[in-house]
Design a protein around this motif. Structure first.
Motif, PDB file in Angstrom:
ATOM      1  N   ALA A  46      57.453 131.100  39.553  1.00 49.07           N
ATOM      2  CA  ALA A  46      57.978 131.565  38.267  1.00 49.07           C
ATOM      3  C   ALA A  46      58.986 130.585  37.666  1.00 49.07           C
ATOM      4  O   ALA A  46      59.511 130.819  36.573  1.00 49.07           O
ATOM      5  N   GLY A  47      59.274 129.492  38.382  1.00 50.21           N
ATOM      6  CA  GLY A  47      60.206 128.494  37.874  1.00 50.21           C
ATOM      7  C   GLY A  47      61.663 128.855  38.051  1.00 50.21           C
ATOM      8  O   GLY A  47      62.541 128.271  37.414  1.00 50.21           O
ATOM      9  N   GLU A  48      61.952 129.821  38.944  1.00 51.05           N
ATOM     10  CA  GLU A  48      63.339 130.196  39.200  1.00 51.05           C
ATOM     11  C   GLU A  48      64.014 129.155  40.092  1.00 51.05           C
ATOM     12  O   GLU A  48      63.359 128.338  40.745  1.00 51.05           O
ATOM     13  N   SER A  49      65.324 129.216  40.153  1.00 55.40           N
ATOM     14  CA  SER A  49      66.101 128.282  40.960  1.00 55.40           C
ATOM     15  C   SER A  49      67.042 129.049  41.878  1.00 55.40           C
ATOM     16  O   SER A  49      67.711 130.003  41.451  1.00 55.40           O
ATOM     17  N   ALA A  50      67.099 128.625  43.140  1.00 49.94           N
ATOM     18  CA  ALA A  50      68.046 129.198  44.095  1.00 49.94           C
ATOM     19  C   ALA A  50      69.332 128.390  44.172  1.00 49.94           C
ATOM     20  O   ALA A  50      70.199 128.680  45.001  1.00 49.94           O
ATOM     21  N   ALA A 355      63.640 124.071  42.719  1.00 48.31           N
ATOM     22  CA  ALA A 355      63.894 125.492  42.962  1.00 48.31           C
ATOM     23  C   ALA A 355      64.672 125.743  44.241  1.00 48.31           C
ATOM     24  O   ALA A 355      65.562 126.589  44.281  1.00 48.31           O
ATOM     25  N   HIS A 356      64.336 125.006  45.317  1.00 44.42           N
ATOM     26  CA  HIS A 356      64.923 125.327  46.628  1.00 44.42           C
ATOM     27  C   HIS A 356      65.813 124.236  47.195  1.00 44.42           C
ATOM     28  O   HIS A 356      66.325 124.368  48.310  1.00 44.42           O
ATOM     29  N   GLY A 357      66.046 123.176  46.445  1.00 46.32           N
ATOM     30  CA  GLY A 357      66.922 122.121  46.919  1.00 46.32           C
ATOM     31  C   GLY A 357      66.300 121.290  48.029  1.00 46.32           C
ATOM     32  O   GLY A 357      65.144 121.485  48.416  1.00 46.32           O
ATOM     33  N   HIS A 358      67.100 120.357  48.537  1.00 44.54           N
ATOM     34  CA  HIS A 358      66.644 119.462  49.591  1.00 44.54           C
ATOM     35  C   HIS A 358      67.249 119.927  50.917  1.00 44.54           C
ATOM     36  O   HIS A 358      68.446 119.764  51.165  1.00 44.54           O
ATOM     37  N   MET A 359      66.414 120.512  51.757  1.00 45.90           N
ATOM     38  CA  MET A 359      66.853 121.068  53.038  1.00 45.90           C
ATOM     39  C   MET A 359      66.729 120.064  54.179  1.00 45.90           C
ATOM     40  O   MET A 359      66.677 120.443  55.344  1.00 45.90           O
ATOM     41  N   MET A 360      66.659 118.790  53.827  1.00 48.78           N
ATOM     42  CA  MET A 360      66.591 117.706  54.799  1.00 48.78           C
ATOM     43  C   MET A 360      65.449 117.911  55.791  1.00 48.78           C
ATOM     44  O   MET A 360      64.307 117.921  55.407  1.00 48.78           O
ATOM     45  N   GLY A 361      65.749 118.089  57.075  1.00 47.35           N
ATOM     46  CA  GLY A 361      64.692 118.193  58.076  1.00 47.35           C
ATOM     47  C   GLY A 361      63.802 119.402  57.933  1.00 47.35           C
ATOM     48  O   GLY A 361      62.719 119.448  58.515  1.00 47.35           O
ATOM     49  N   ALA A 362      64.219 120.404  57.150  1.00 48.61           N
ATOM     50  CA  ALA A 362      63.401 121.605  56.943  1.00 48.61           C
ATOM     51  C   ALA A 362      62.470 121.495  55.754  1.00 48.61           C
ATOM     52  O   ALA A 362      61.486 122.239  55.653  1.00 48.61           O
ATOM     53  N   THR A 363      62.761 120.577  54.839  1.00 45.56           N
ATOM     54  CA  THR A 363      62.082 120.572  53.545  1.00 45.56           C
ATOM     55  C   THR A 363      60.578 120.402  53.666  1.00 45.56           C
ATOM     56  O   THR A 363      59.800 121.052  52.951  1.00 45.56           O
ATOM     57  N   GLY A 364      60.123 119.535  54.557  1.00 42.29           N
ATOM     58  CA  GLY A 364      58.691 119.313  54.697  1.00 42.29           C
ATOM     59  C   GLY A 364      57.939 120.570  55.086  1.00 42.29           C
ATOM     60  O   GLY A 364      56.793 120.777  54.665  1.00 42.29           O
ATOM     61  N   ALA A 365      58.570 121.440  55.874  1.00 43.64           N
ATOM     62  CA  ALA A 365      57.929 122.700  56.255  1.00 43.64           C
ATOM     63  C   ALA A 365      57.922 123.684  55.098  1.00 43.64           C
ATOM     64  O   ALA A 365      56.926 124.392  54.871  1.00 43.64           O
ATOM     65  N   PRO A 382      55.349 125.216  39.268  1.00 40.03           N
ATOM     66  CA  PRO A 382      55.837 124.136  38.398  1.00 40.03           C
ATOM     67  C   PRO A 382      57.034 123.416  38.996  1.00 40.03           C
ATOM     68  O   PRO A 382      57.639 123.861  39.977  1.00 40.03           O
ATOM     69  N   THR A 383      57.392 122.304  38.391  1.00 39.70           N
ATOM     70  CA  THR A 383      58.697 121.691  38.610  1.00 39.70           C
ATOM     71  C   THR A 383      59.662 122.369  37.649  1.00 39.70           C
ATOM     72  O   THR A 383      59.526 122.226  36.432  1.00 39.70           O
ATOM     73  N   ALA A 384      60.595 123.134  38.184  1.00 41.97           N
ATOM     74  CA  ALA A 384      61.525 123.870  37.330  1.00 41.97           C
ATOM     75  C   ALA A 384      62.351 122.897  36.490  1.00 41.97           C
ATOM     76  O   ALA A 384      62.631 121.766  36.916  1.00 41.97           O
ATOM     77  N   HIS A 385      62.726 123.332  35.301  1.00 43.61           N
ATOM     78  CA  HIS A 385      63.632 122.613  34.381  1.00 43.61           C
ATOM     79  C   HIS A 385      63.012 121.351  33.785  1.00 43.61           C
ATOM     80  O   HIS A 385      63.716 120.589  33.118  1.00 43.61           O
TER      81      HIS A 385
END
Length: 434
Positions: A46-50, A355-365, A382-385
């Motif tokens: 939905a294009g929301e951001s956390a 939307a979910h930021g860069h979680m470093m080692g978790a991001t790929g999962a 989508p890519t939000a914003h």
């Protein structure tokens, strides 16, 4: 004999959980009875951001930066006080996501539990239990204490998440931890895929977790001058991949897990198969510690597609690494143009880090999970914003504003390109629609 690999379980610690939004009440009603992973996917789609402003009162200087926190996550509520107390936050997040994925796959049912010797775990983390050691340093130098907690070693070790997942789920095959910066989780998933494909395991729990908001970590990234700025009002839109005004990445914490399973094993037990993990490409740029390499990314993309026996026209979606840095985004788009040639202009691409930021080692999962659900639901987030695309990032079909629905994408790639030159690309194929 080479074996096919099915994705049969998904789990995520949802950064939207407990986070208010204008759409929350309607979304909650619509998602009644659906899994937390699908609710997470729907909000990203939905294009929301956390992303919100993260502020601390730490000494010697407070931090105030846009970031993503799993604020609604309670380790004690999810696993009990005793077990939660044995884990640092990255392990708590990781174990919670892995247990959810295990249950989602139906492997917690007595008749479906695999032979422990045939089931293992492969986990990614960039930072591990860094917070345990940061507390120790504070105890020594800030509070003047003469000893640290005797739990510091087992809380802080990088393989703690994999160890707890292995112990609690009864996984007696390999227990492996991969730490290659922000390619950690994708590498773990790819190596778990090879374990099953090569006949060394029947089931693997694979994913990653990181808790990136330790004081020293945030200050270190701040010193590198790659964090996006923002205040309380602007923070939700601070991460802007491919946008002309992008100003850097947004740190986040979180975890996601996939259950990978031998295809025939999954079919025999009647498991739901979300997608097929069909290929994995991994390499090293061997050129620069922090500067991304178009040539290295091209090779990783080509390796994943070759492994999955995909041609450029077969790929219907790319979940881009897209960190919103000035240098990184154009290089990734250039690599996609190089690999996909005449098909690039029509290739749907999005960067869900907005939307979910860069979680470093978790991001790929997390991004692999979103890619699987994009194929499964036939909805491409989508890519939000992204109201305007930087001319330096043009040449692909950026998904802007709204998700793309009903494209019938048959295959998708999830990209992870890390500091240190580690590149990992996962190739998934659609198998059935929701």
């Amino acid at each position: 004999m080479t074996r096919r690999v099915a994705v049969t379980g998904l789990g995520v610690v949802d950064p939207f959980e407990g986070l208010g939004s204008a759409a929350e009440s309607g979304e909650a009603a619509e998602a009644a009875g659906k899994s937390s992973t699908l609710r997470f996917f729907n909000r990203v789609a939905a294009g929301e951001s956390a992303v919100r402003l993260y502020t601390t009162e730490d000494i010697p200087r407070a931090i105030s930066v846009p970031a993503v926190r799993c604020a609604g996550f309670s380790a004690e509520a999810r696993m009990g006080r005793a077990l939660a107390g044995m884990m640092e936050r990255f392990a708590q997040l990781g174990f919670a996501s892995a247990r959810d994925a295990w249950a989602d796959a139906g492997l917690d049912l007595p008749d479906c539990s695999p032979d422990p010797a045939a089931a293992g775990v492969a986990w990614g983390t960039a930072l591990g239990g860094l917070m345990a050691f940061e507390r120790g340093y504070r105890d020594f130098w800030q509070h003047g204490r003469e000893r640290v907690s005797p739990m510091s070693v087992v809380l802080g070790m990088n393989n703690a998440a994999a160890a707890h997942i292995s112990i609690q789920l009864g996984l007696g095959n390999s227990s492996l931890t991969y730490s290659v910066a922000c390619a950690s989780a994708a590498s773990a998933i790819g190596e778990a895929f090879r374990q099953i494909r090569d006949g060394r395991a029947e089931v693997m729990v694979a994913g990653g977790s990181d808790a990136t908001l330790a004081y020293a970590v945030v200050r270190a990234w701040e010193a590198l001058k790659v964090l996006a700025p923002g205040d309380e009002a602007s923070a939700p839109g601070a991460c802007r991949p491919f946008h002309p005004d992008r100003a850097g990445l947004v740190l986040g914490e979180g975890a996601a897990a996939l259950v990978l399973e031998d295809w025939d094993h999954a079919v025999r037990r009647g498991a739901t198969i979300y997608a097929e993990l069909a290929g994995y490409g991994s390499n090293a740029d061997h050129s620069h510690l922090v500067r991304p390499s178009e040539a290295g990314q091209v090779l990783a993309l080509q390796a994943a597609m070759s492994d999955a026996e995909l041609q450029p026209a077969d790929v219907g979606y790319i979940n881009a690494h897209g960190t919103a840095t000035r240098e990184g985004d154009p290089i990734e788009v250039a690599a996609l143009r190089s690999v996909f040639g005449q098909h690039a202009e029509a290739l749907p691409v999005s960067a869900t880090k907005a939307a979910h930021g860069h979680m470093m080692g978790a991001t790929g999962a997390v991004e692999a999970l979103l890619t699987v659900l994009a194929l499964h639901t036939d909805v491409l987030p989508p890519t939000a914003h992204l109201d305007t695309v930087d001319p330096a990032c043009e040449g692909v079909r950026h998904i802007r504003g709204q998700a793309l629905c009903g494209t019938g994408a048959r295959a998708a790639l999830s990209n992870s390109f890390a500091f240190g030159g580690s590149n990992a690309v996962l190739a998934f194929k659609a198998v059935q629609r929701r």
